[in-house]
Scaffold this motif. Structure first.
Motif, PDB file in Angstrom:
ATOM      1  N   ASP A   1       0.806  -1.228   0.000  1.00 57.83           N
ATOM      2  CA  ASP A   1       0.000   0.000   0.000  1.00 57.83           C
ATOM      3  C   ASP A   1       0.838   1.277   0.000  1.00 57.83           C
ATOM      4  N   ARG A   2       2.061   1.225  -0.510  1.00 57.81           N
ATOM      5  CA  ARG A   2       2.896   2.418  -0.545  1.00 57.81           C
ATOM      6  C   ARG A   2       2.432   3.334  -1.678  1.00 57.81           C
ATOM      7  N   ALA A   3       1.793   4.419  -1.312  1.00 51.25           N
ATOM      8  CA  ALA A   3       1.152   5.292  -2.300  1.00 51.25           C
ATOM      9  C   ALA A   3       2.136   5.831  -3.328  1.00 51.25           C
ATOM     10  N   GLU A   4       3.364   6.138  -2.909  1.00 52.20           N
ATOM     11  CA  GLU A   4       4.321   6.726  -3.843  1.00 52.20           C
ATOM     12  C   GLU A   4       4.703   5.739  -4.949  1.00 52.20           C
ATOM     13  N   VAL A   5       4.676   4.449  -4.645  1.00 53.09           N
ATOM     14  CA  VAL A   5       5.002   3.450  -5.666  1.00 53.09           C
ATOM     15  C   VAL A   5       3.873   3.357  -6.694  1.00 53.09           C
ATOM     16  N   PHE A   6       2.621   3.429  -6.228  1.00 52.55           N
ATOM     17  CA  PHE A   6       1.489   3.430  -7.153  1.00 52.55           C
ATOM     18  C   PHE A   6       1.545   4.665  -8.064  1.00 52.55           C
ATOM     19  N   THR A   7       1.931   5.809  -7.493  1.00 51.06           N
ATOM     20  CA  THR A   7       2.044   7.039  -8.284  1.00 51.06           C
ATOM     21  C   THR A   7       3.138   6.915  -9.326  1.00 51.06           C
ATOM     22  N   ASP A   8       4.284   6.375  -8.929  1.00 50.06           N
ATOM     23  CA  ASP A   8       5.398   6.219  -9.864  1.00 50.06           C
ATOM     24  C   ASP A   8       5.057   5.217 -10.963  1.00 50.06           C
ATOM     25  N   ALA A   9       4.347   4.146 -10.600  1.00 52.57           N
ATOM     26  CA  ALA A   9       3.934   3.165 -11.608  1.00 52.57           C
ATOM     27  C   ALA A   9       3.030   3.820 -12.642  1.00 52.57           C
ATOM     28  N   ALA A  10       2.067   4.593 -12.188  1.00 50.79           N
ATOM     29  CA  ALA A  10       1.149   5.265 -13.107  1.00 50.79           C
ATOM     30  C   ALA A  10       1.899   6.207 -14.043  1.00 50.79           C
ATOM     31  N   ALA A  11       2.907   6.894 -13.510  1.00 51.04           N
ATOM     32  CA  ALA A  11       3.699   7.802 -14.338  1.00 51.04           C
ATOM     33  C   ALA A  11       4.467   7.048 -15.420  1.00 51.04           C
ATOM     34  N   MET A  12       4.773   5.783 -15.166  1.00 52.35           N
ATOM     35  CA  MET A  12       5.462   4.939 -16.141  1.00 52.35           C
ATOM     36  C   MET A  12       4.496   4.266 -17.116  1.00 52.35           C
ATOM     37  N   GLY A  13       3.199   4.483 -16.909  1.00 54.89           N
ATOM     38  CA  GLY A  13       2.212   3.827 -17.751  1.00 54.89           C
ATOM     39  C   GLY A  13       1.907   2.407 -17.326  1.00 54.89           C
ATOM     40  N   ILE A  14       2.214   2.077 -16.063  1.00 53.39           N
ATOM     41  CA  ILE A  14       1.995   0.732 -15.534  1.00 53.39           C
ATOM     42  C   ILE A  14       0.880   0.771 -14.500  1.00 53.39           C
ATOM     43  N   LEU A  15      -0.082  -0.119 -14.643  1.00 55.61           N
ATOM     44  CA  LEU A  15      -1.139  -0.256 -13.642  1.00 55.61           C
ATOM     45  C   LEU A  15      -0.638  -1.173 -12.536  1.00 55.61           C
ATOM     46  N   LEU A  16      -0.578  -0.668 -11.315  1.00 54.28           N
ATOM     47  CA  LEU A  16      -0.203  -1.467 -10.153  1.00 54.28           C
ATOM     48  C   LEU A  16      -1.475  -1.762  -9.370  1.00 54.28           C
ATOM     49  N   ILE A  17      -1.789  -3.041  -9.228  1.00 53.74           N
ATOM     50  CA  ILE A  17      -3.038  -3.462  -8.606  1.00 53.74           C
ATOM     51  C   ILE A  17      -2.776  -3.870  -7.160  1.00 53.74           C
ATOM     52  N   PRO A  18      -3.489  -3.301  -6.189  1.00 52.15           N
ATOM     53  CA  PRO A  18      -3.301  -3.720  -4.792  1.00 52.15           C
ATOM     54  C   PRO A  18      -3.698  -5.180  -4.634  1.00 52.15           C
ATOM     55  N   ALA A  19      -2.847  -5.954  -3.946  1.00 49.38           N
ATOM     56  CA  ALA A  19      -3.047  -7.397  -3.910  1.00 49.38           C
ATOM     57  C   ALA A  19      -2.340  -8.007  -2.715  1.00 49.38           C
ATOM     58  N   ALA A  20      -2.594  -9.289  -2.509  1.00 53.32           N
ATOM     59  CA  ALA A  20      -1.924 -10.036  -1.450  1.00 53.32           C
ATOM     60  C   ALA A  20      -1.955 -11.514  -1.771  1.00 53.32           C
ATOM     61  N   GLU A  21      -0.945 -12.237  -1.273  1.00 49.53           N
ATOM     62  CA  GLU A  21      -0.956 -13.695  -1.277  1.00 49.53           C
ATOM     63  C   GLU A  21      -1.265 -14.125   0.149  1.00 49.53           C
ATOM     64  N   VAL A  22      -2.436 -14.679   0.342  1.00 48.67           N
ATOM     65  CA  VAL A  22      -2.946 -14.967   1.683  1.00 48.67           C
ATOM     66  C   VAL A  22      -3.003 -16.471   1.895  1.00 48.67           C
ATOM     67  N   ARG A  23      -2.576 -16.914   3.067  1.00 48.83           N
ATOM     68  CA  ARG A  23      -2.699 -18.330   3.412  1.00 48.83           C
ATOM     69  C   ARG A  23      -3.934 -18.517   4.283  1.00 48.83           C
ATOM     70  N   LEU A  24      -4.886 -19.270   3.753  1.00 48.18           N
ATOM     71  CA  LEU A  24      -6.135 -19.552   4.444  1.00 48.18           C
ATOM     72  C   LEU A  24      -6.268 -21.051   4.660  1.00 48.18           C
ATOM     73  N   GLN A  25      -6.447 -21.446   5.881  1.00 47.11           N
ATOM     74  CA  GLN A  25      -6.628 -22.855   6.203  1.00 47.11           C
ATOM     75  C   GLN A  25      -5.533 -23.710   5.558  1.00 47.11           C
ATOM     76  N   GLY A  26      -4.307 -23.177   5.595  1.00 45.36           N
ATOM     77  CA  GLY A  26      -3.157 -23.891   5.085  1.00 45.36           C
ATOM     78  C   GLY A  26      -2.938 -23.794   3.594  1.00 45.36           C
ATOM     79  N   SER A  27      -3.771 -23.048   2.874  1.00 42.88           N
ATOM     80  CA  SER A  27      -3.678 -22.968   1.416  1.00 42.88           C
ATOM     81  C   SER A  27      -3.540 -21.521   0.957  1.00 42.88           C
ATOM     82  N   ASP A  28      -2.707 -21.312  -0.065  1.00 37.76           N
ATOM     83  CA  ASP A  28      -2.471 -19.964  -0.576  1.00 37.76           C
ATOM     84  C   ASP A  28      -3.512 -19.564  -1.616  1.00 37.76           C
ATOM     85  N   ILE A  29      -3.851 -18.289  -1.593  1.00 34.51           N
ATOM     86  CA  ILE A  29      -4.743 -17.702  -2.594  1.00 34.51           C
ATOM     87  C   ILE A  29      -4.246 -16.293  -2.895  1.00 34.51           C
ATOM     88  N   ILE A  30      -4.267 -15.920  -4.160  1.00 35.80           N
ATOM     89  CA  ILE A  30      -3.931 -14.554  -4.567  1.00 35.80           C
ATOM     90  C   ILE A  30      -5.236 -13.779  -4.721  1.00 35.80           C
TER      91      ILE A  30
END
Length: 249
Positions: free
Chosen positions: A55-84
Motif C-alpha cells: 500500500d505504498r502510495a508513492e510506488v502506485f504514483t510512480d507506476a502510473a507515471a510509467m504507464g503501468i497499472l499497479l493493482i493492490p493485492a496479497a498472497e494470503v494463506r487460508l486454512q493452510g492454502s495460498d490464494i492470490i
C-alpha cells in the motif's frame, strides 16, 4: 519496444514479491521492479506480499507515471492454502479467516475483485492441491507455475483442472529474485482504459497469451539454491535480529 507493445497487447504479471514482504526476505525494491517492468514492456503488475496488501502510495504514483497499472493485492494463506487476491484492501484481507470469507468477499465485490490459485499442485509451501476442486467457486483462474522443465512439470494437473472447470490459466513469475521477473507472464489486448476491472475482464474472457517457457538448468539450479540455501539463511538472520531487538527493548 516489445512485441506485445507493437501489436496492441500488454504483459501482465500478477504474482510478484519485493523486499516489503513481511514474511520473506527479498533483495530488490518495488522501484527496481518497476524499472525492469518498464524496460520489458509490462502494462500491469501486482505486488503480492504474504498476508499483507502492498500500500505504498508513492510506488502506485510512480507506476502510473510509467504507464503501468499497479493493482493492490496479497498472497494470503487460508486454512493452510495460498490464494492470490487482486484489487483488495488491507482491511478486507485482515478479515479473511477461511474460504467462506472469500466467498462472502466475492459476493460483496462482484467482478471488481479477482482471485486465483497460485502453484496449486506443487508440494512445497501452501499449495492448495486437490482441495482446489472443493473450493473452485472461490477462484477466477488457476496459475501456471514458472518452475517446470520436461518431465518435472506439476502444472499438468492444473491444466486438466482448469479445462474441467472452465477456468482460465494465467502465467506469473512469482518472482523472489529480480532476474526471475520478465520471462513468465500473461498478455492481454491493451484495454481502452487501463483499469483493474478491464484487466480482469480480459483475463476472465480472453483472448489471452500465456508465456511460461521451460526452465533452463541454470534457472533450476538458481531457484533450488535460493529456496533451499540462500532464502533459509536470510530468514534465520532476520528472525535472529528481531529476537535480539526484542530482548533489548
Amino acid at each position: 519496444m516489445s512485441k506485445s507493445e507493437n501489436d496492441g497487447w500488454i504483459k501482465v504479471d500478477l504474482h510478484i514479491h519485493t523486499l516489503d514482504d513481511p514474511k520473506d526476505v527479498i533483495d530488490y525494491s518495488a522501484h527496481q521492479l518497476l524499472e525492469r517492468a518498464k524496460r520489458l514492456g509490462f502494462g500491469a503488475l501486482a505486488i503480492t506480499l504474504h498476508d499483507a496488501v502492498f500500500d505504498r502510495a508513492e510506488v502506485f504514483t510512480d507506476a502510473a507515471a510509467m504507464g503501468i497499472l499497479l493493482i493492490p493485492a496479497a498472497e494470503v494463506r487460508l486454512q493452510g492454502s495460498d490464494i492470490i487476491l487482486l484489487n483488495v484492501s488491507a482491511e478486507e484481507v485482515a478479515a479473511l479467516k477461511n474460504f467462506d470469507d472469500v466467498r462472502k468477499l466475492r459476493v460483496r465485490r462482484g467482478l471488481s475483485v479477482f482471485t486465483f490459485a497460485p502453484h496449486p499442485f506443487y508440494v512445497l509451501g501452501g499449495s492448495i492441491g486437490e482441495r482446489l476442486l472443493d473450493e473452485m467457486d472461490c477462484f477466477d483462474a488457476i496459475e501456471l507455475c514458472h518452475f517446470h522443465k520436461g518431465l518435472f512439470d506439476l502444472n499438468r494437473r492444473a491444466v486438466k483442472v482448469a479445462a474441467q472447470f472452465g477456468k482460465p490459466l494465467i502465467a506469473t513469475s512469482d518472482a523472489h529474485q529480480l532476474h526471475a521477473f520478465g520471462r513468465h507472464y500473461t498478455s492481454i489486448p491493451r484495454p481502452t482504459e487501463l483499469t483493474s476491472e478491464n484487466v480482469f475482464v480480459a483475463l476472465r474472457n480472453g483472448p489471452r497469451r500465456v508465456v511460461s517457457p521451460s526452465a533452463s538448468i541454470v534457472d533450476l539450479a538458481s531457484a533450488i539454491y535460493f529456496f533451499f540455501f540462500t532464502h533459509p539463511v536470510r530468514i534465520h538472520r532476520r528472525r535472529s535480529r528481531a529476537s535480539v531487538l526484542e530482548s533489548n527493548s
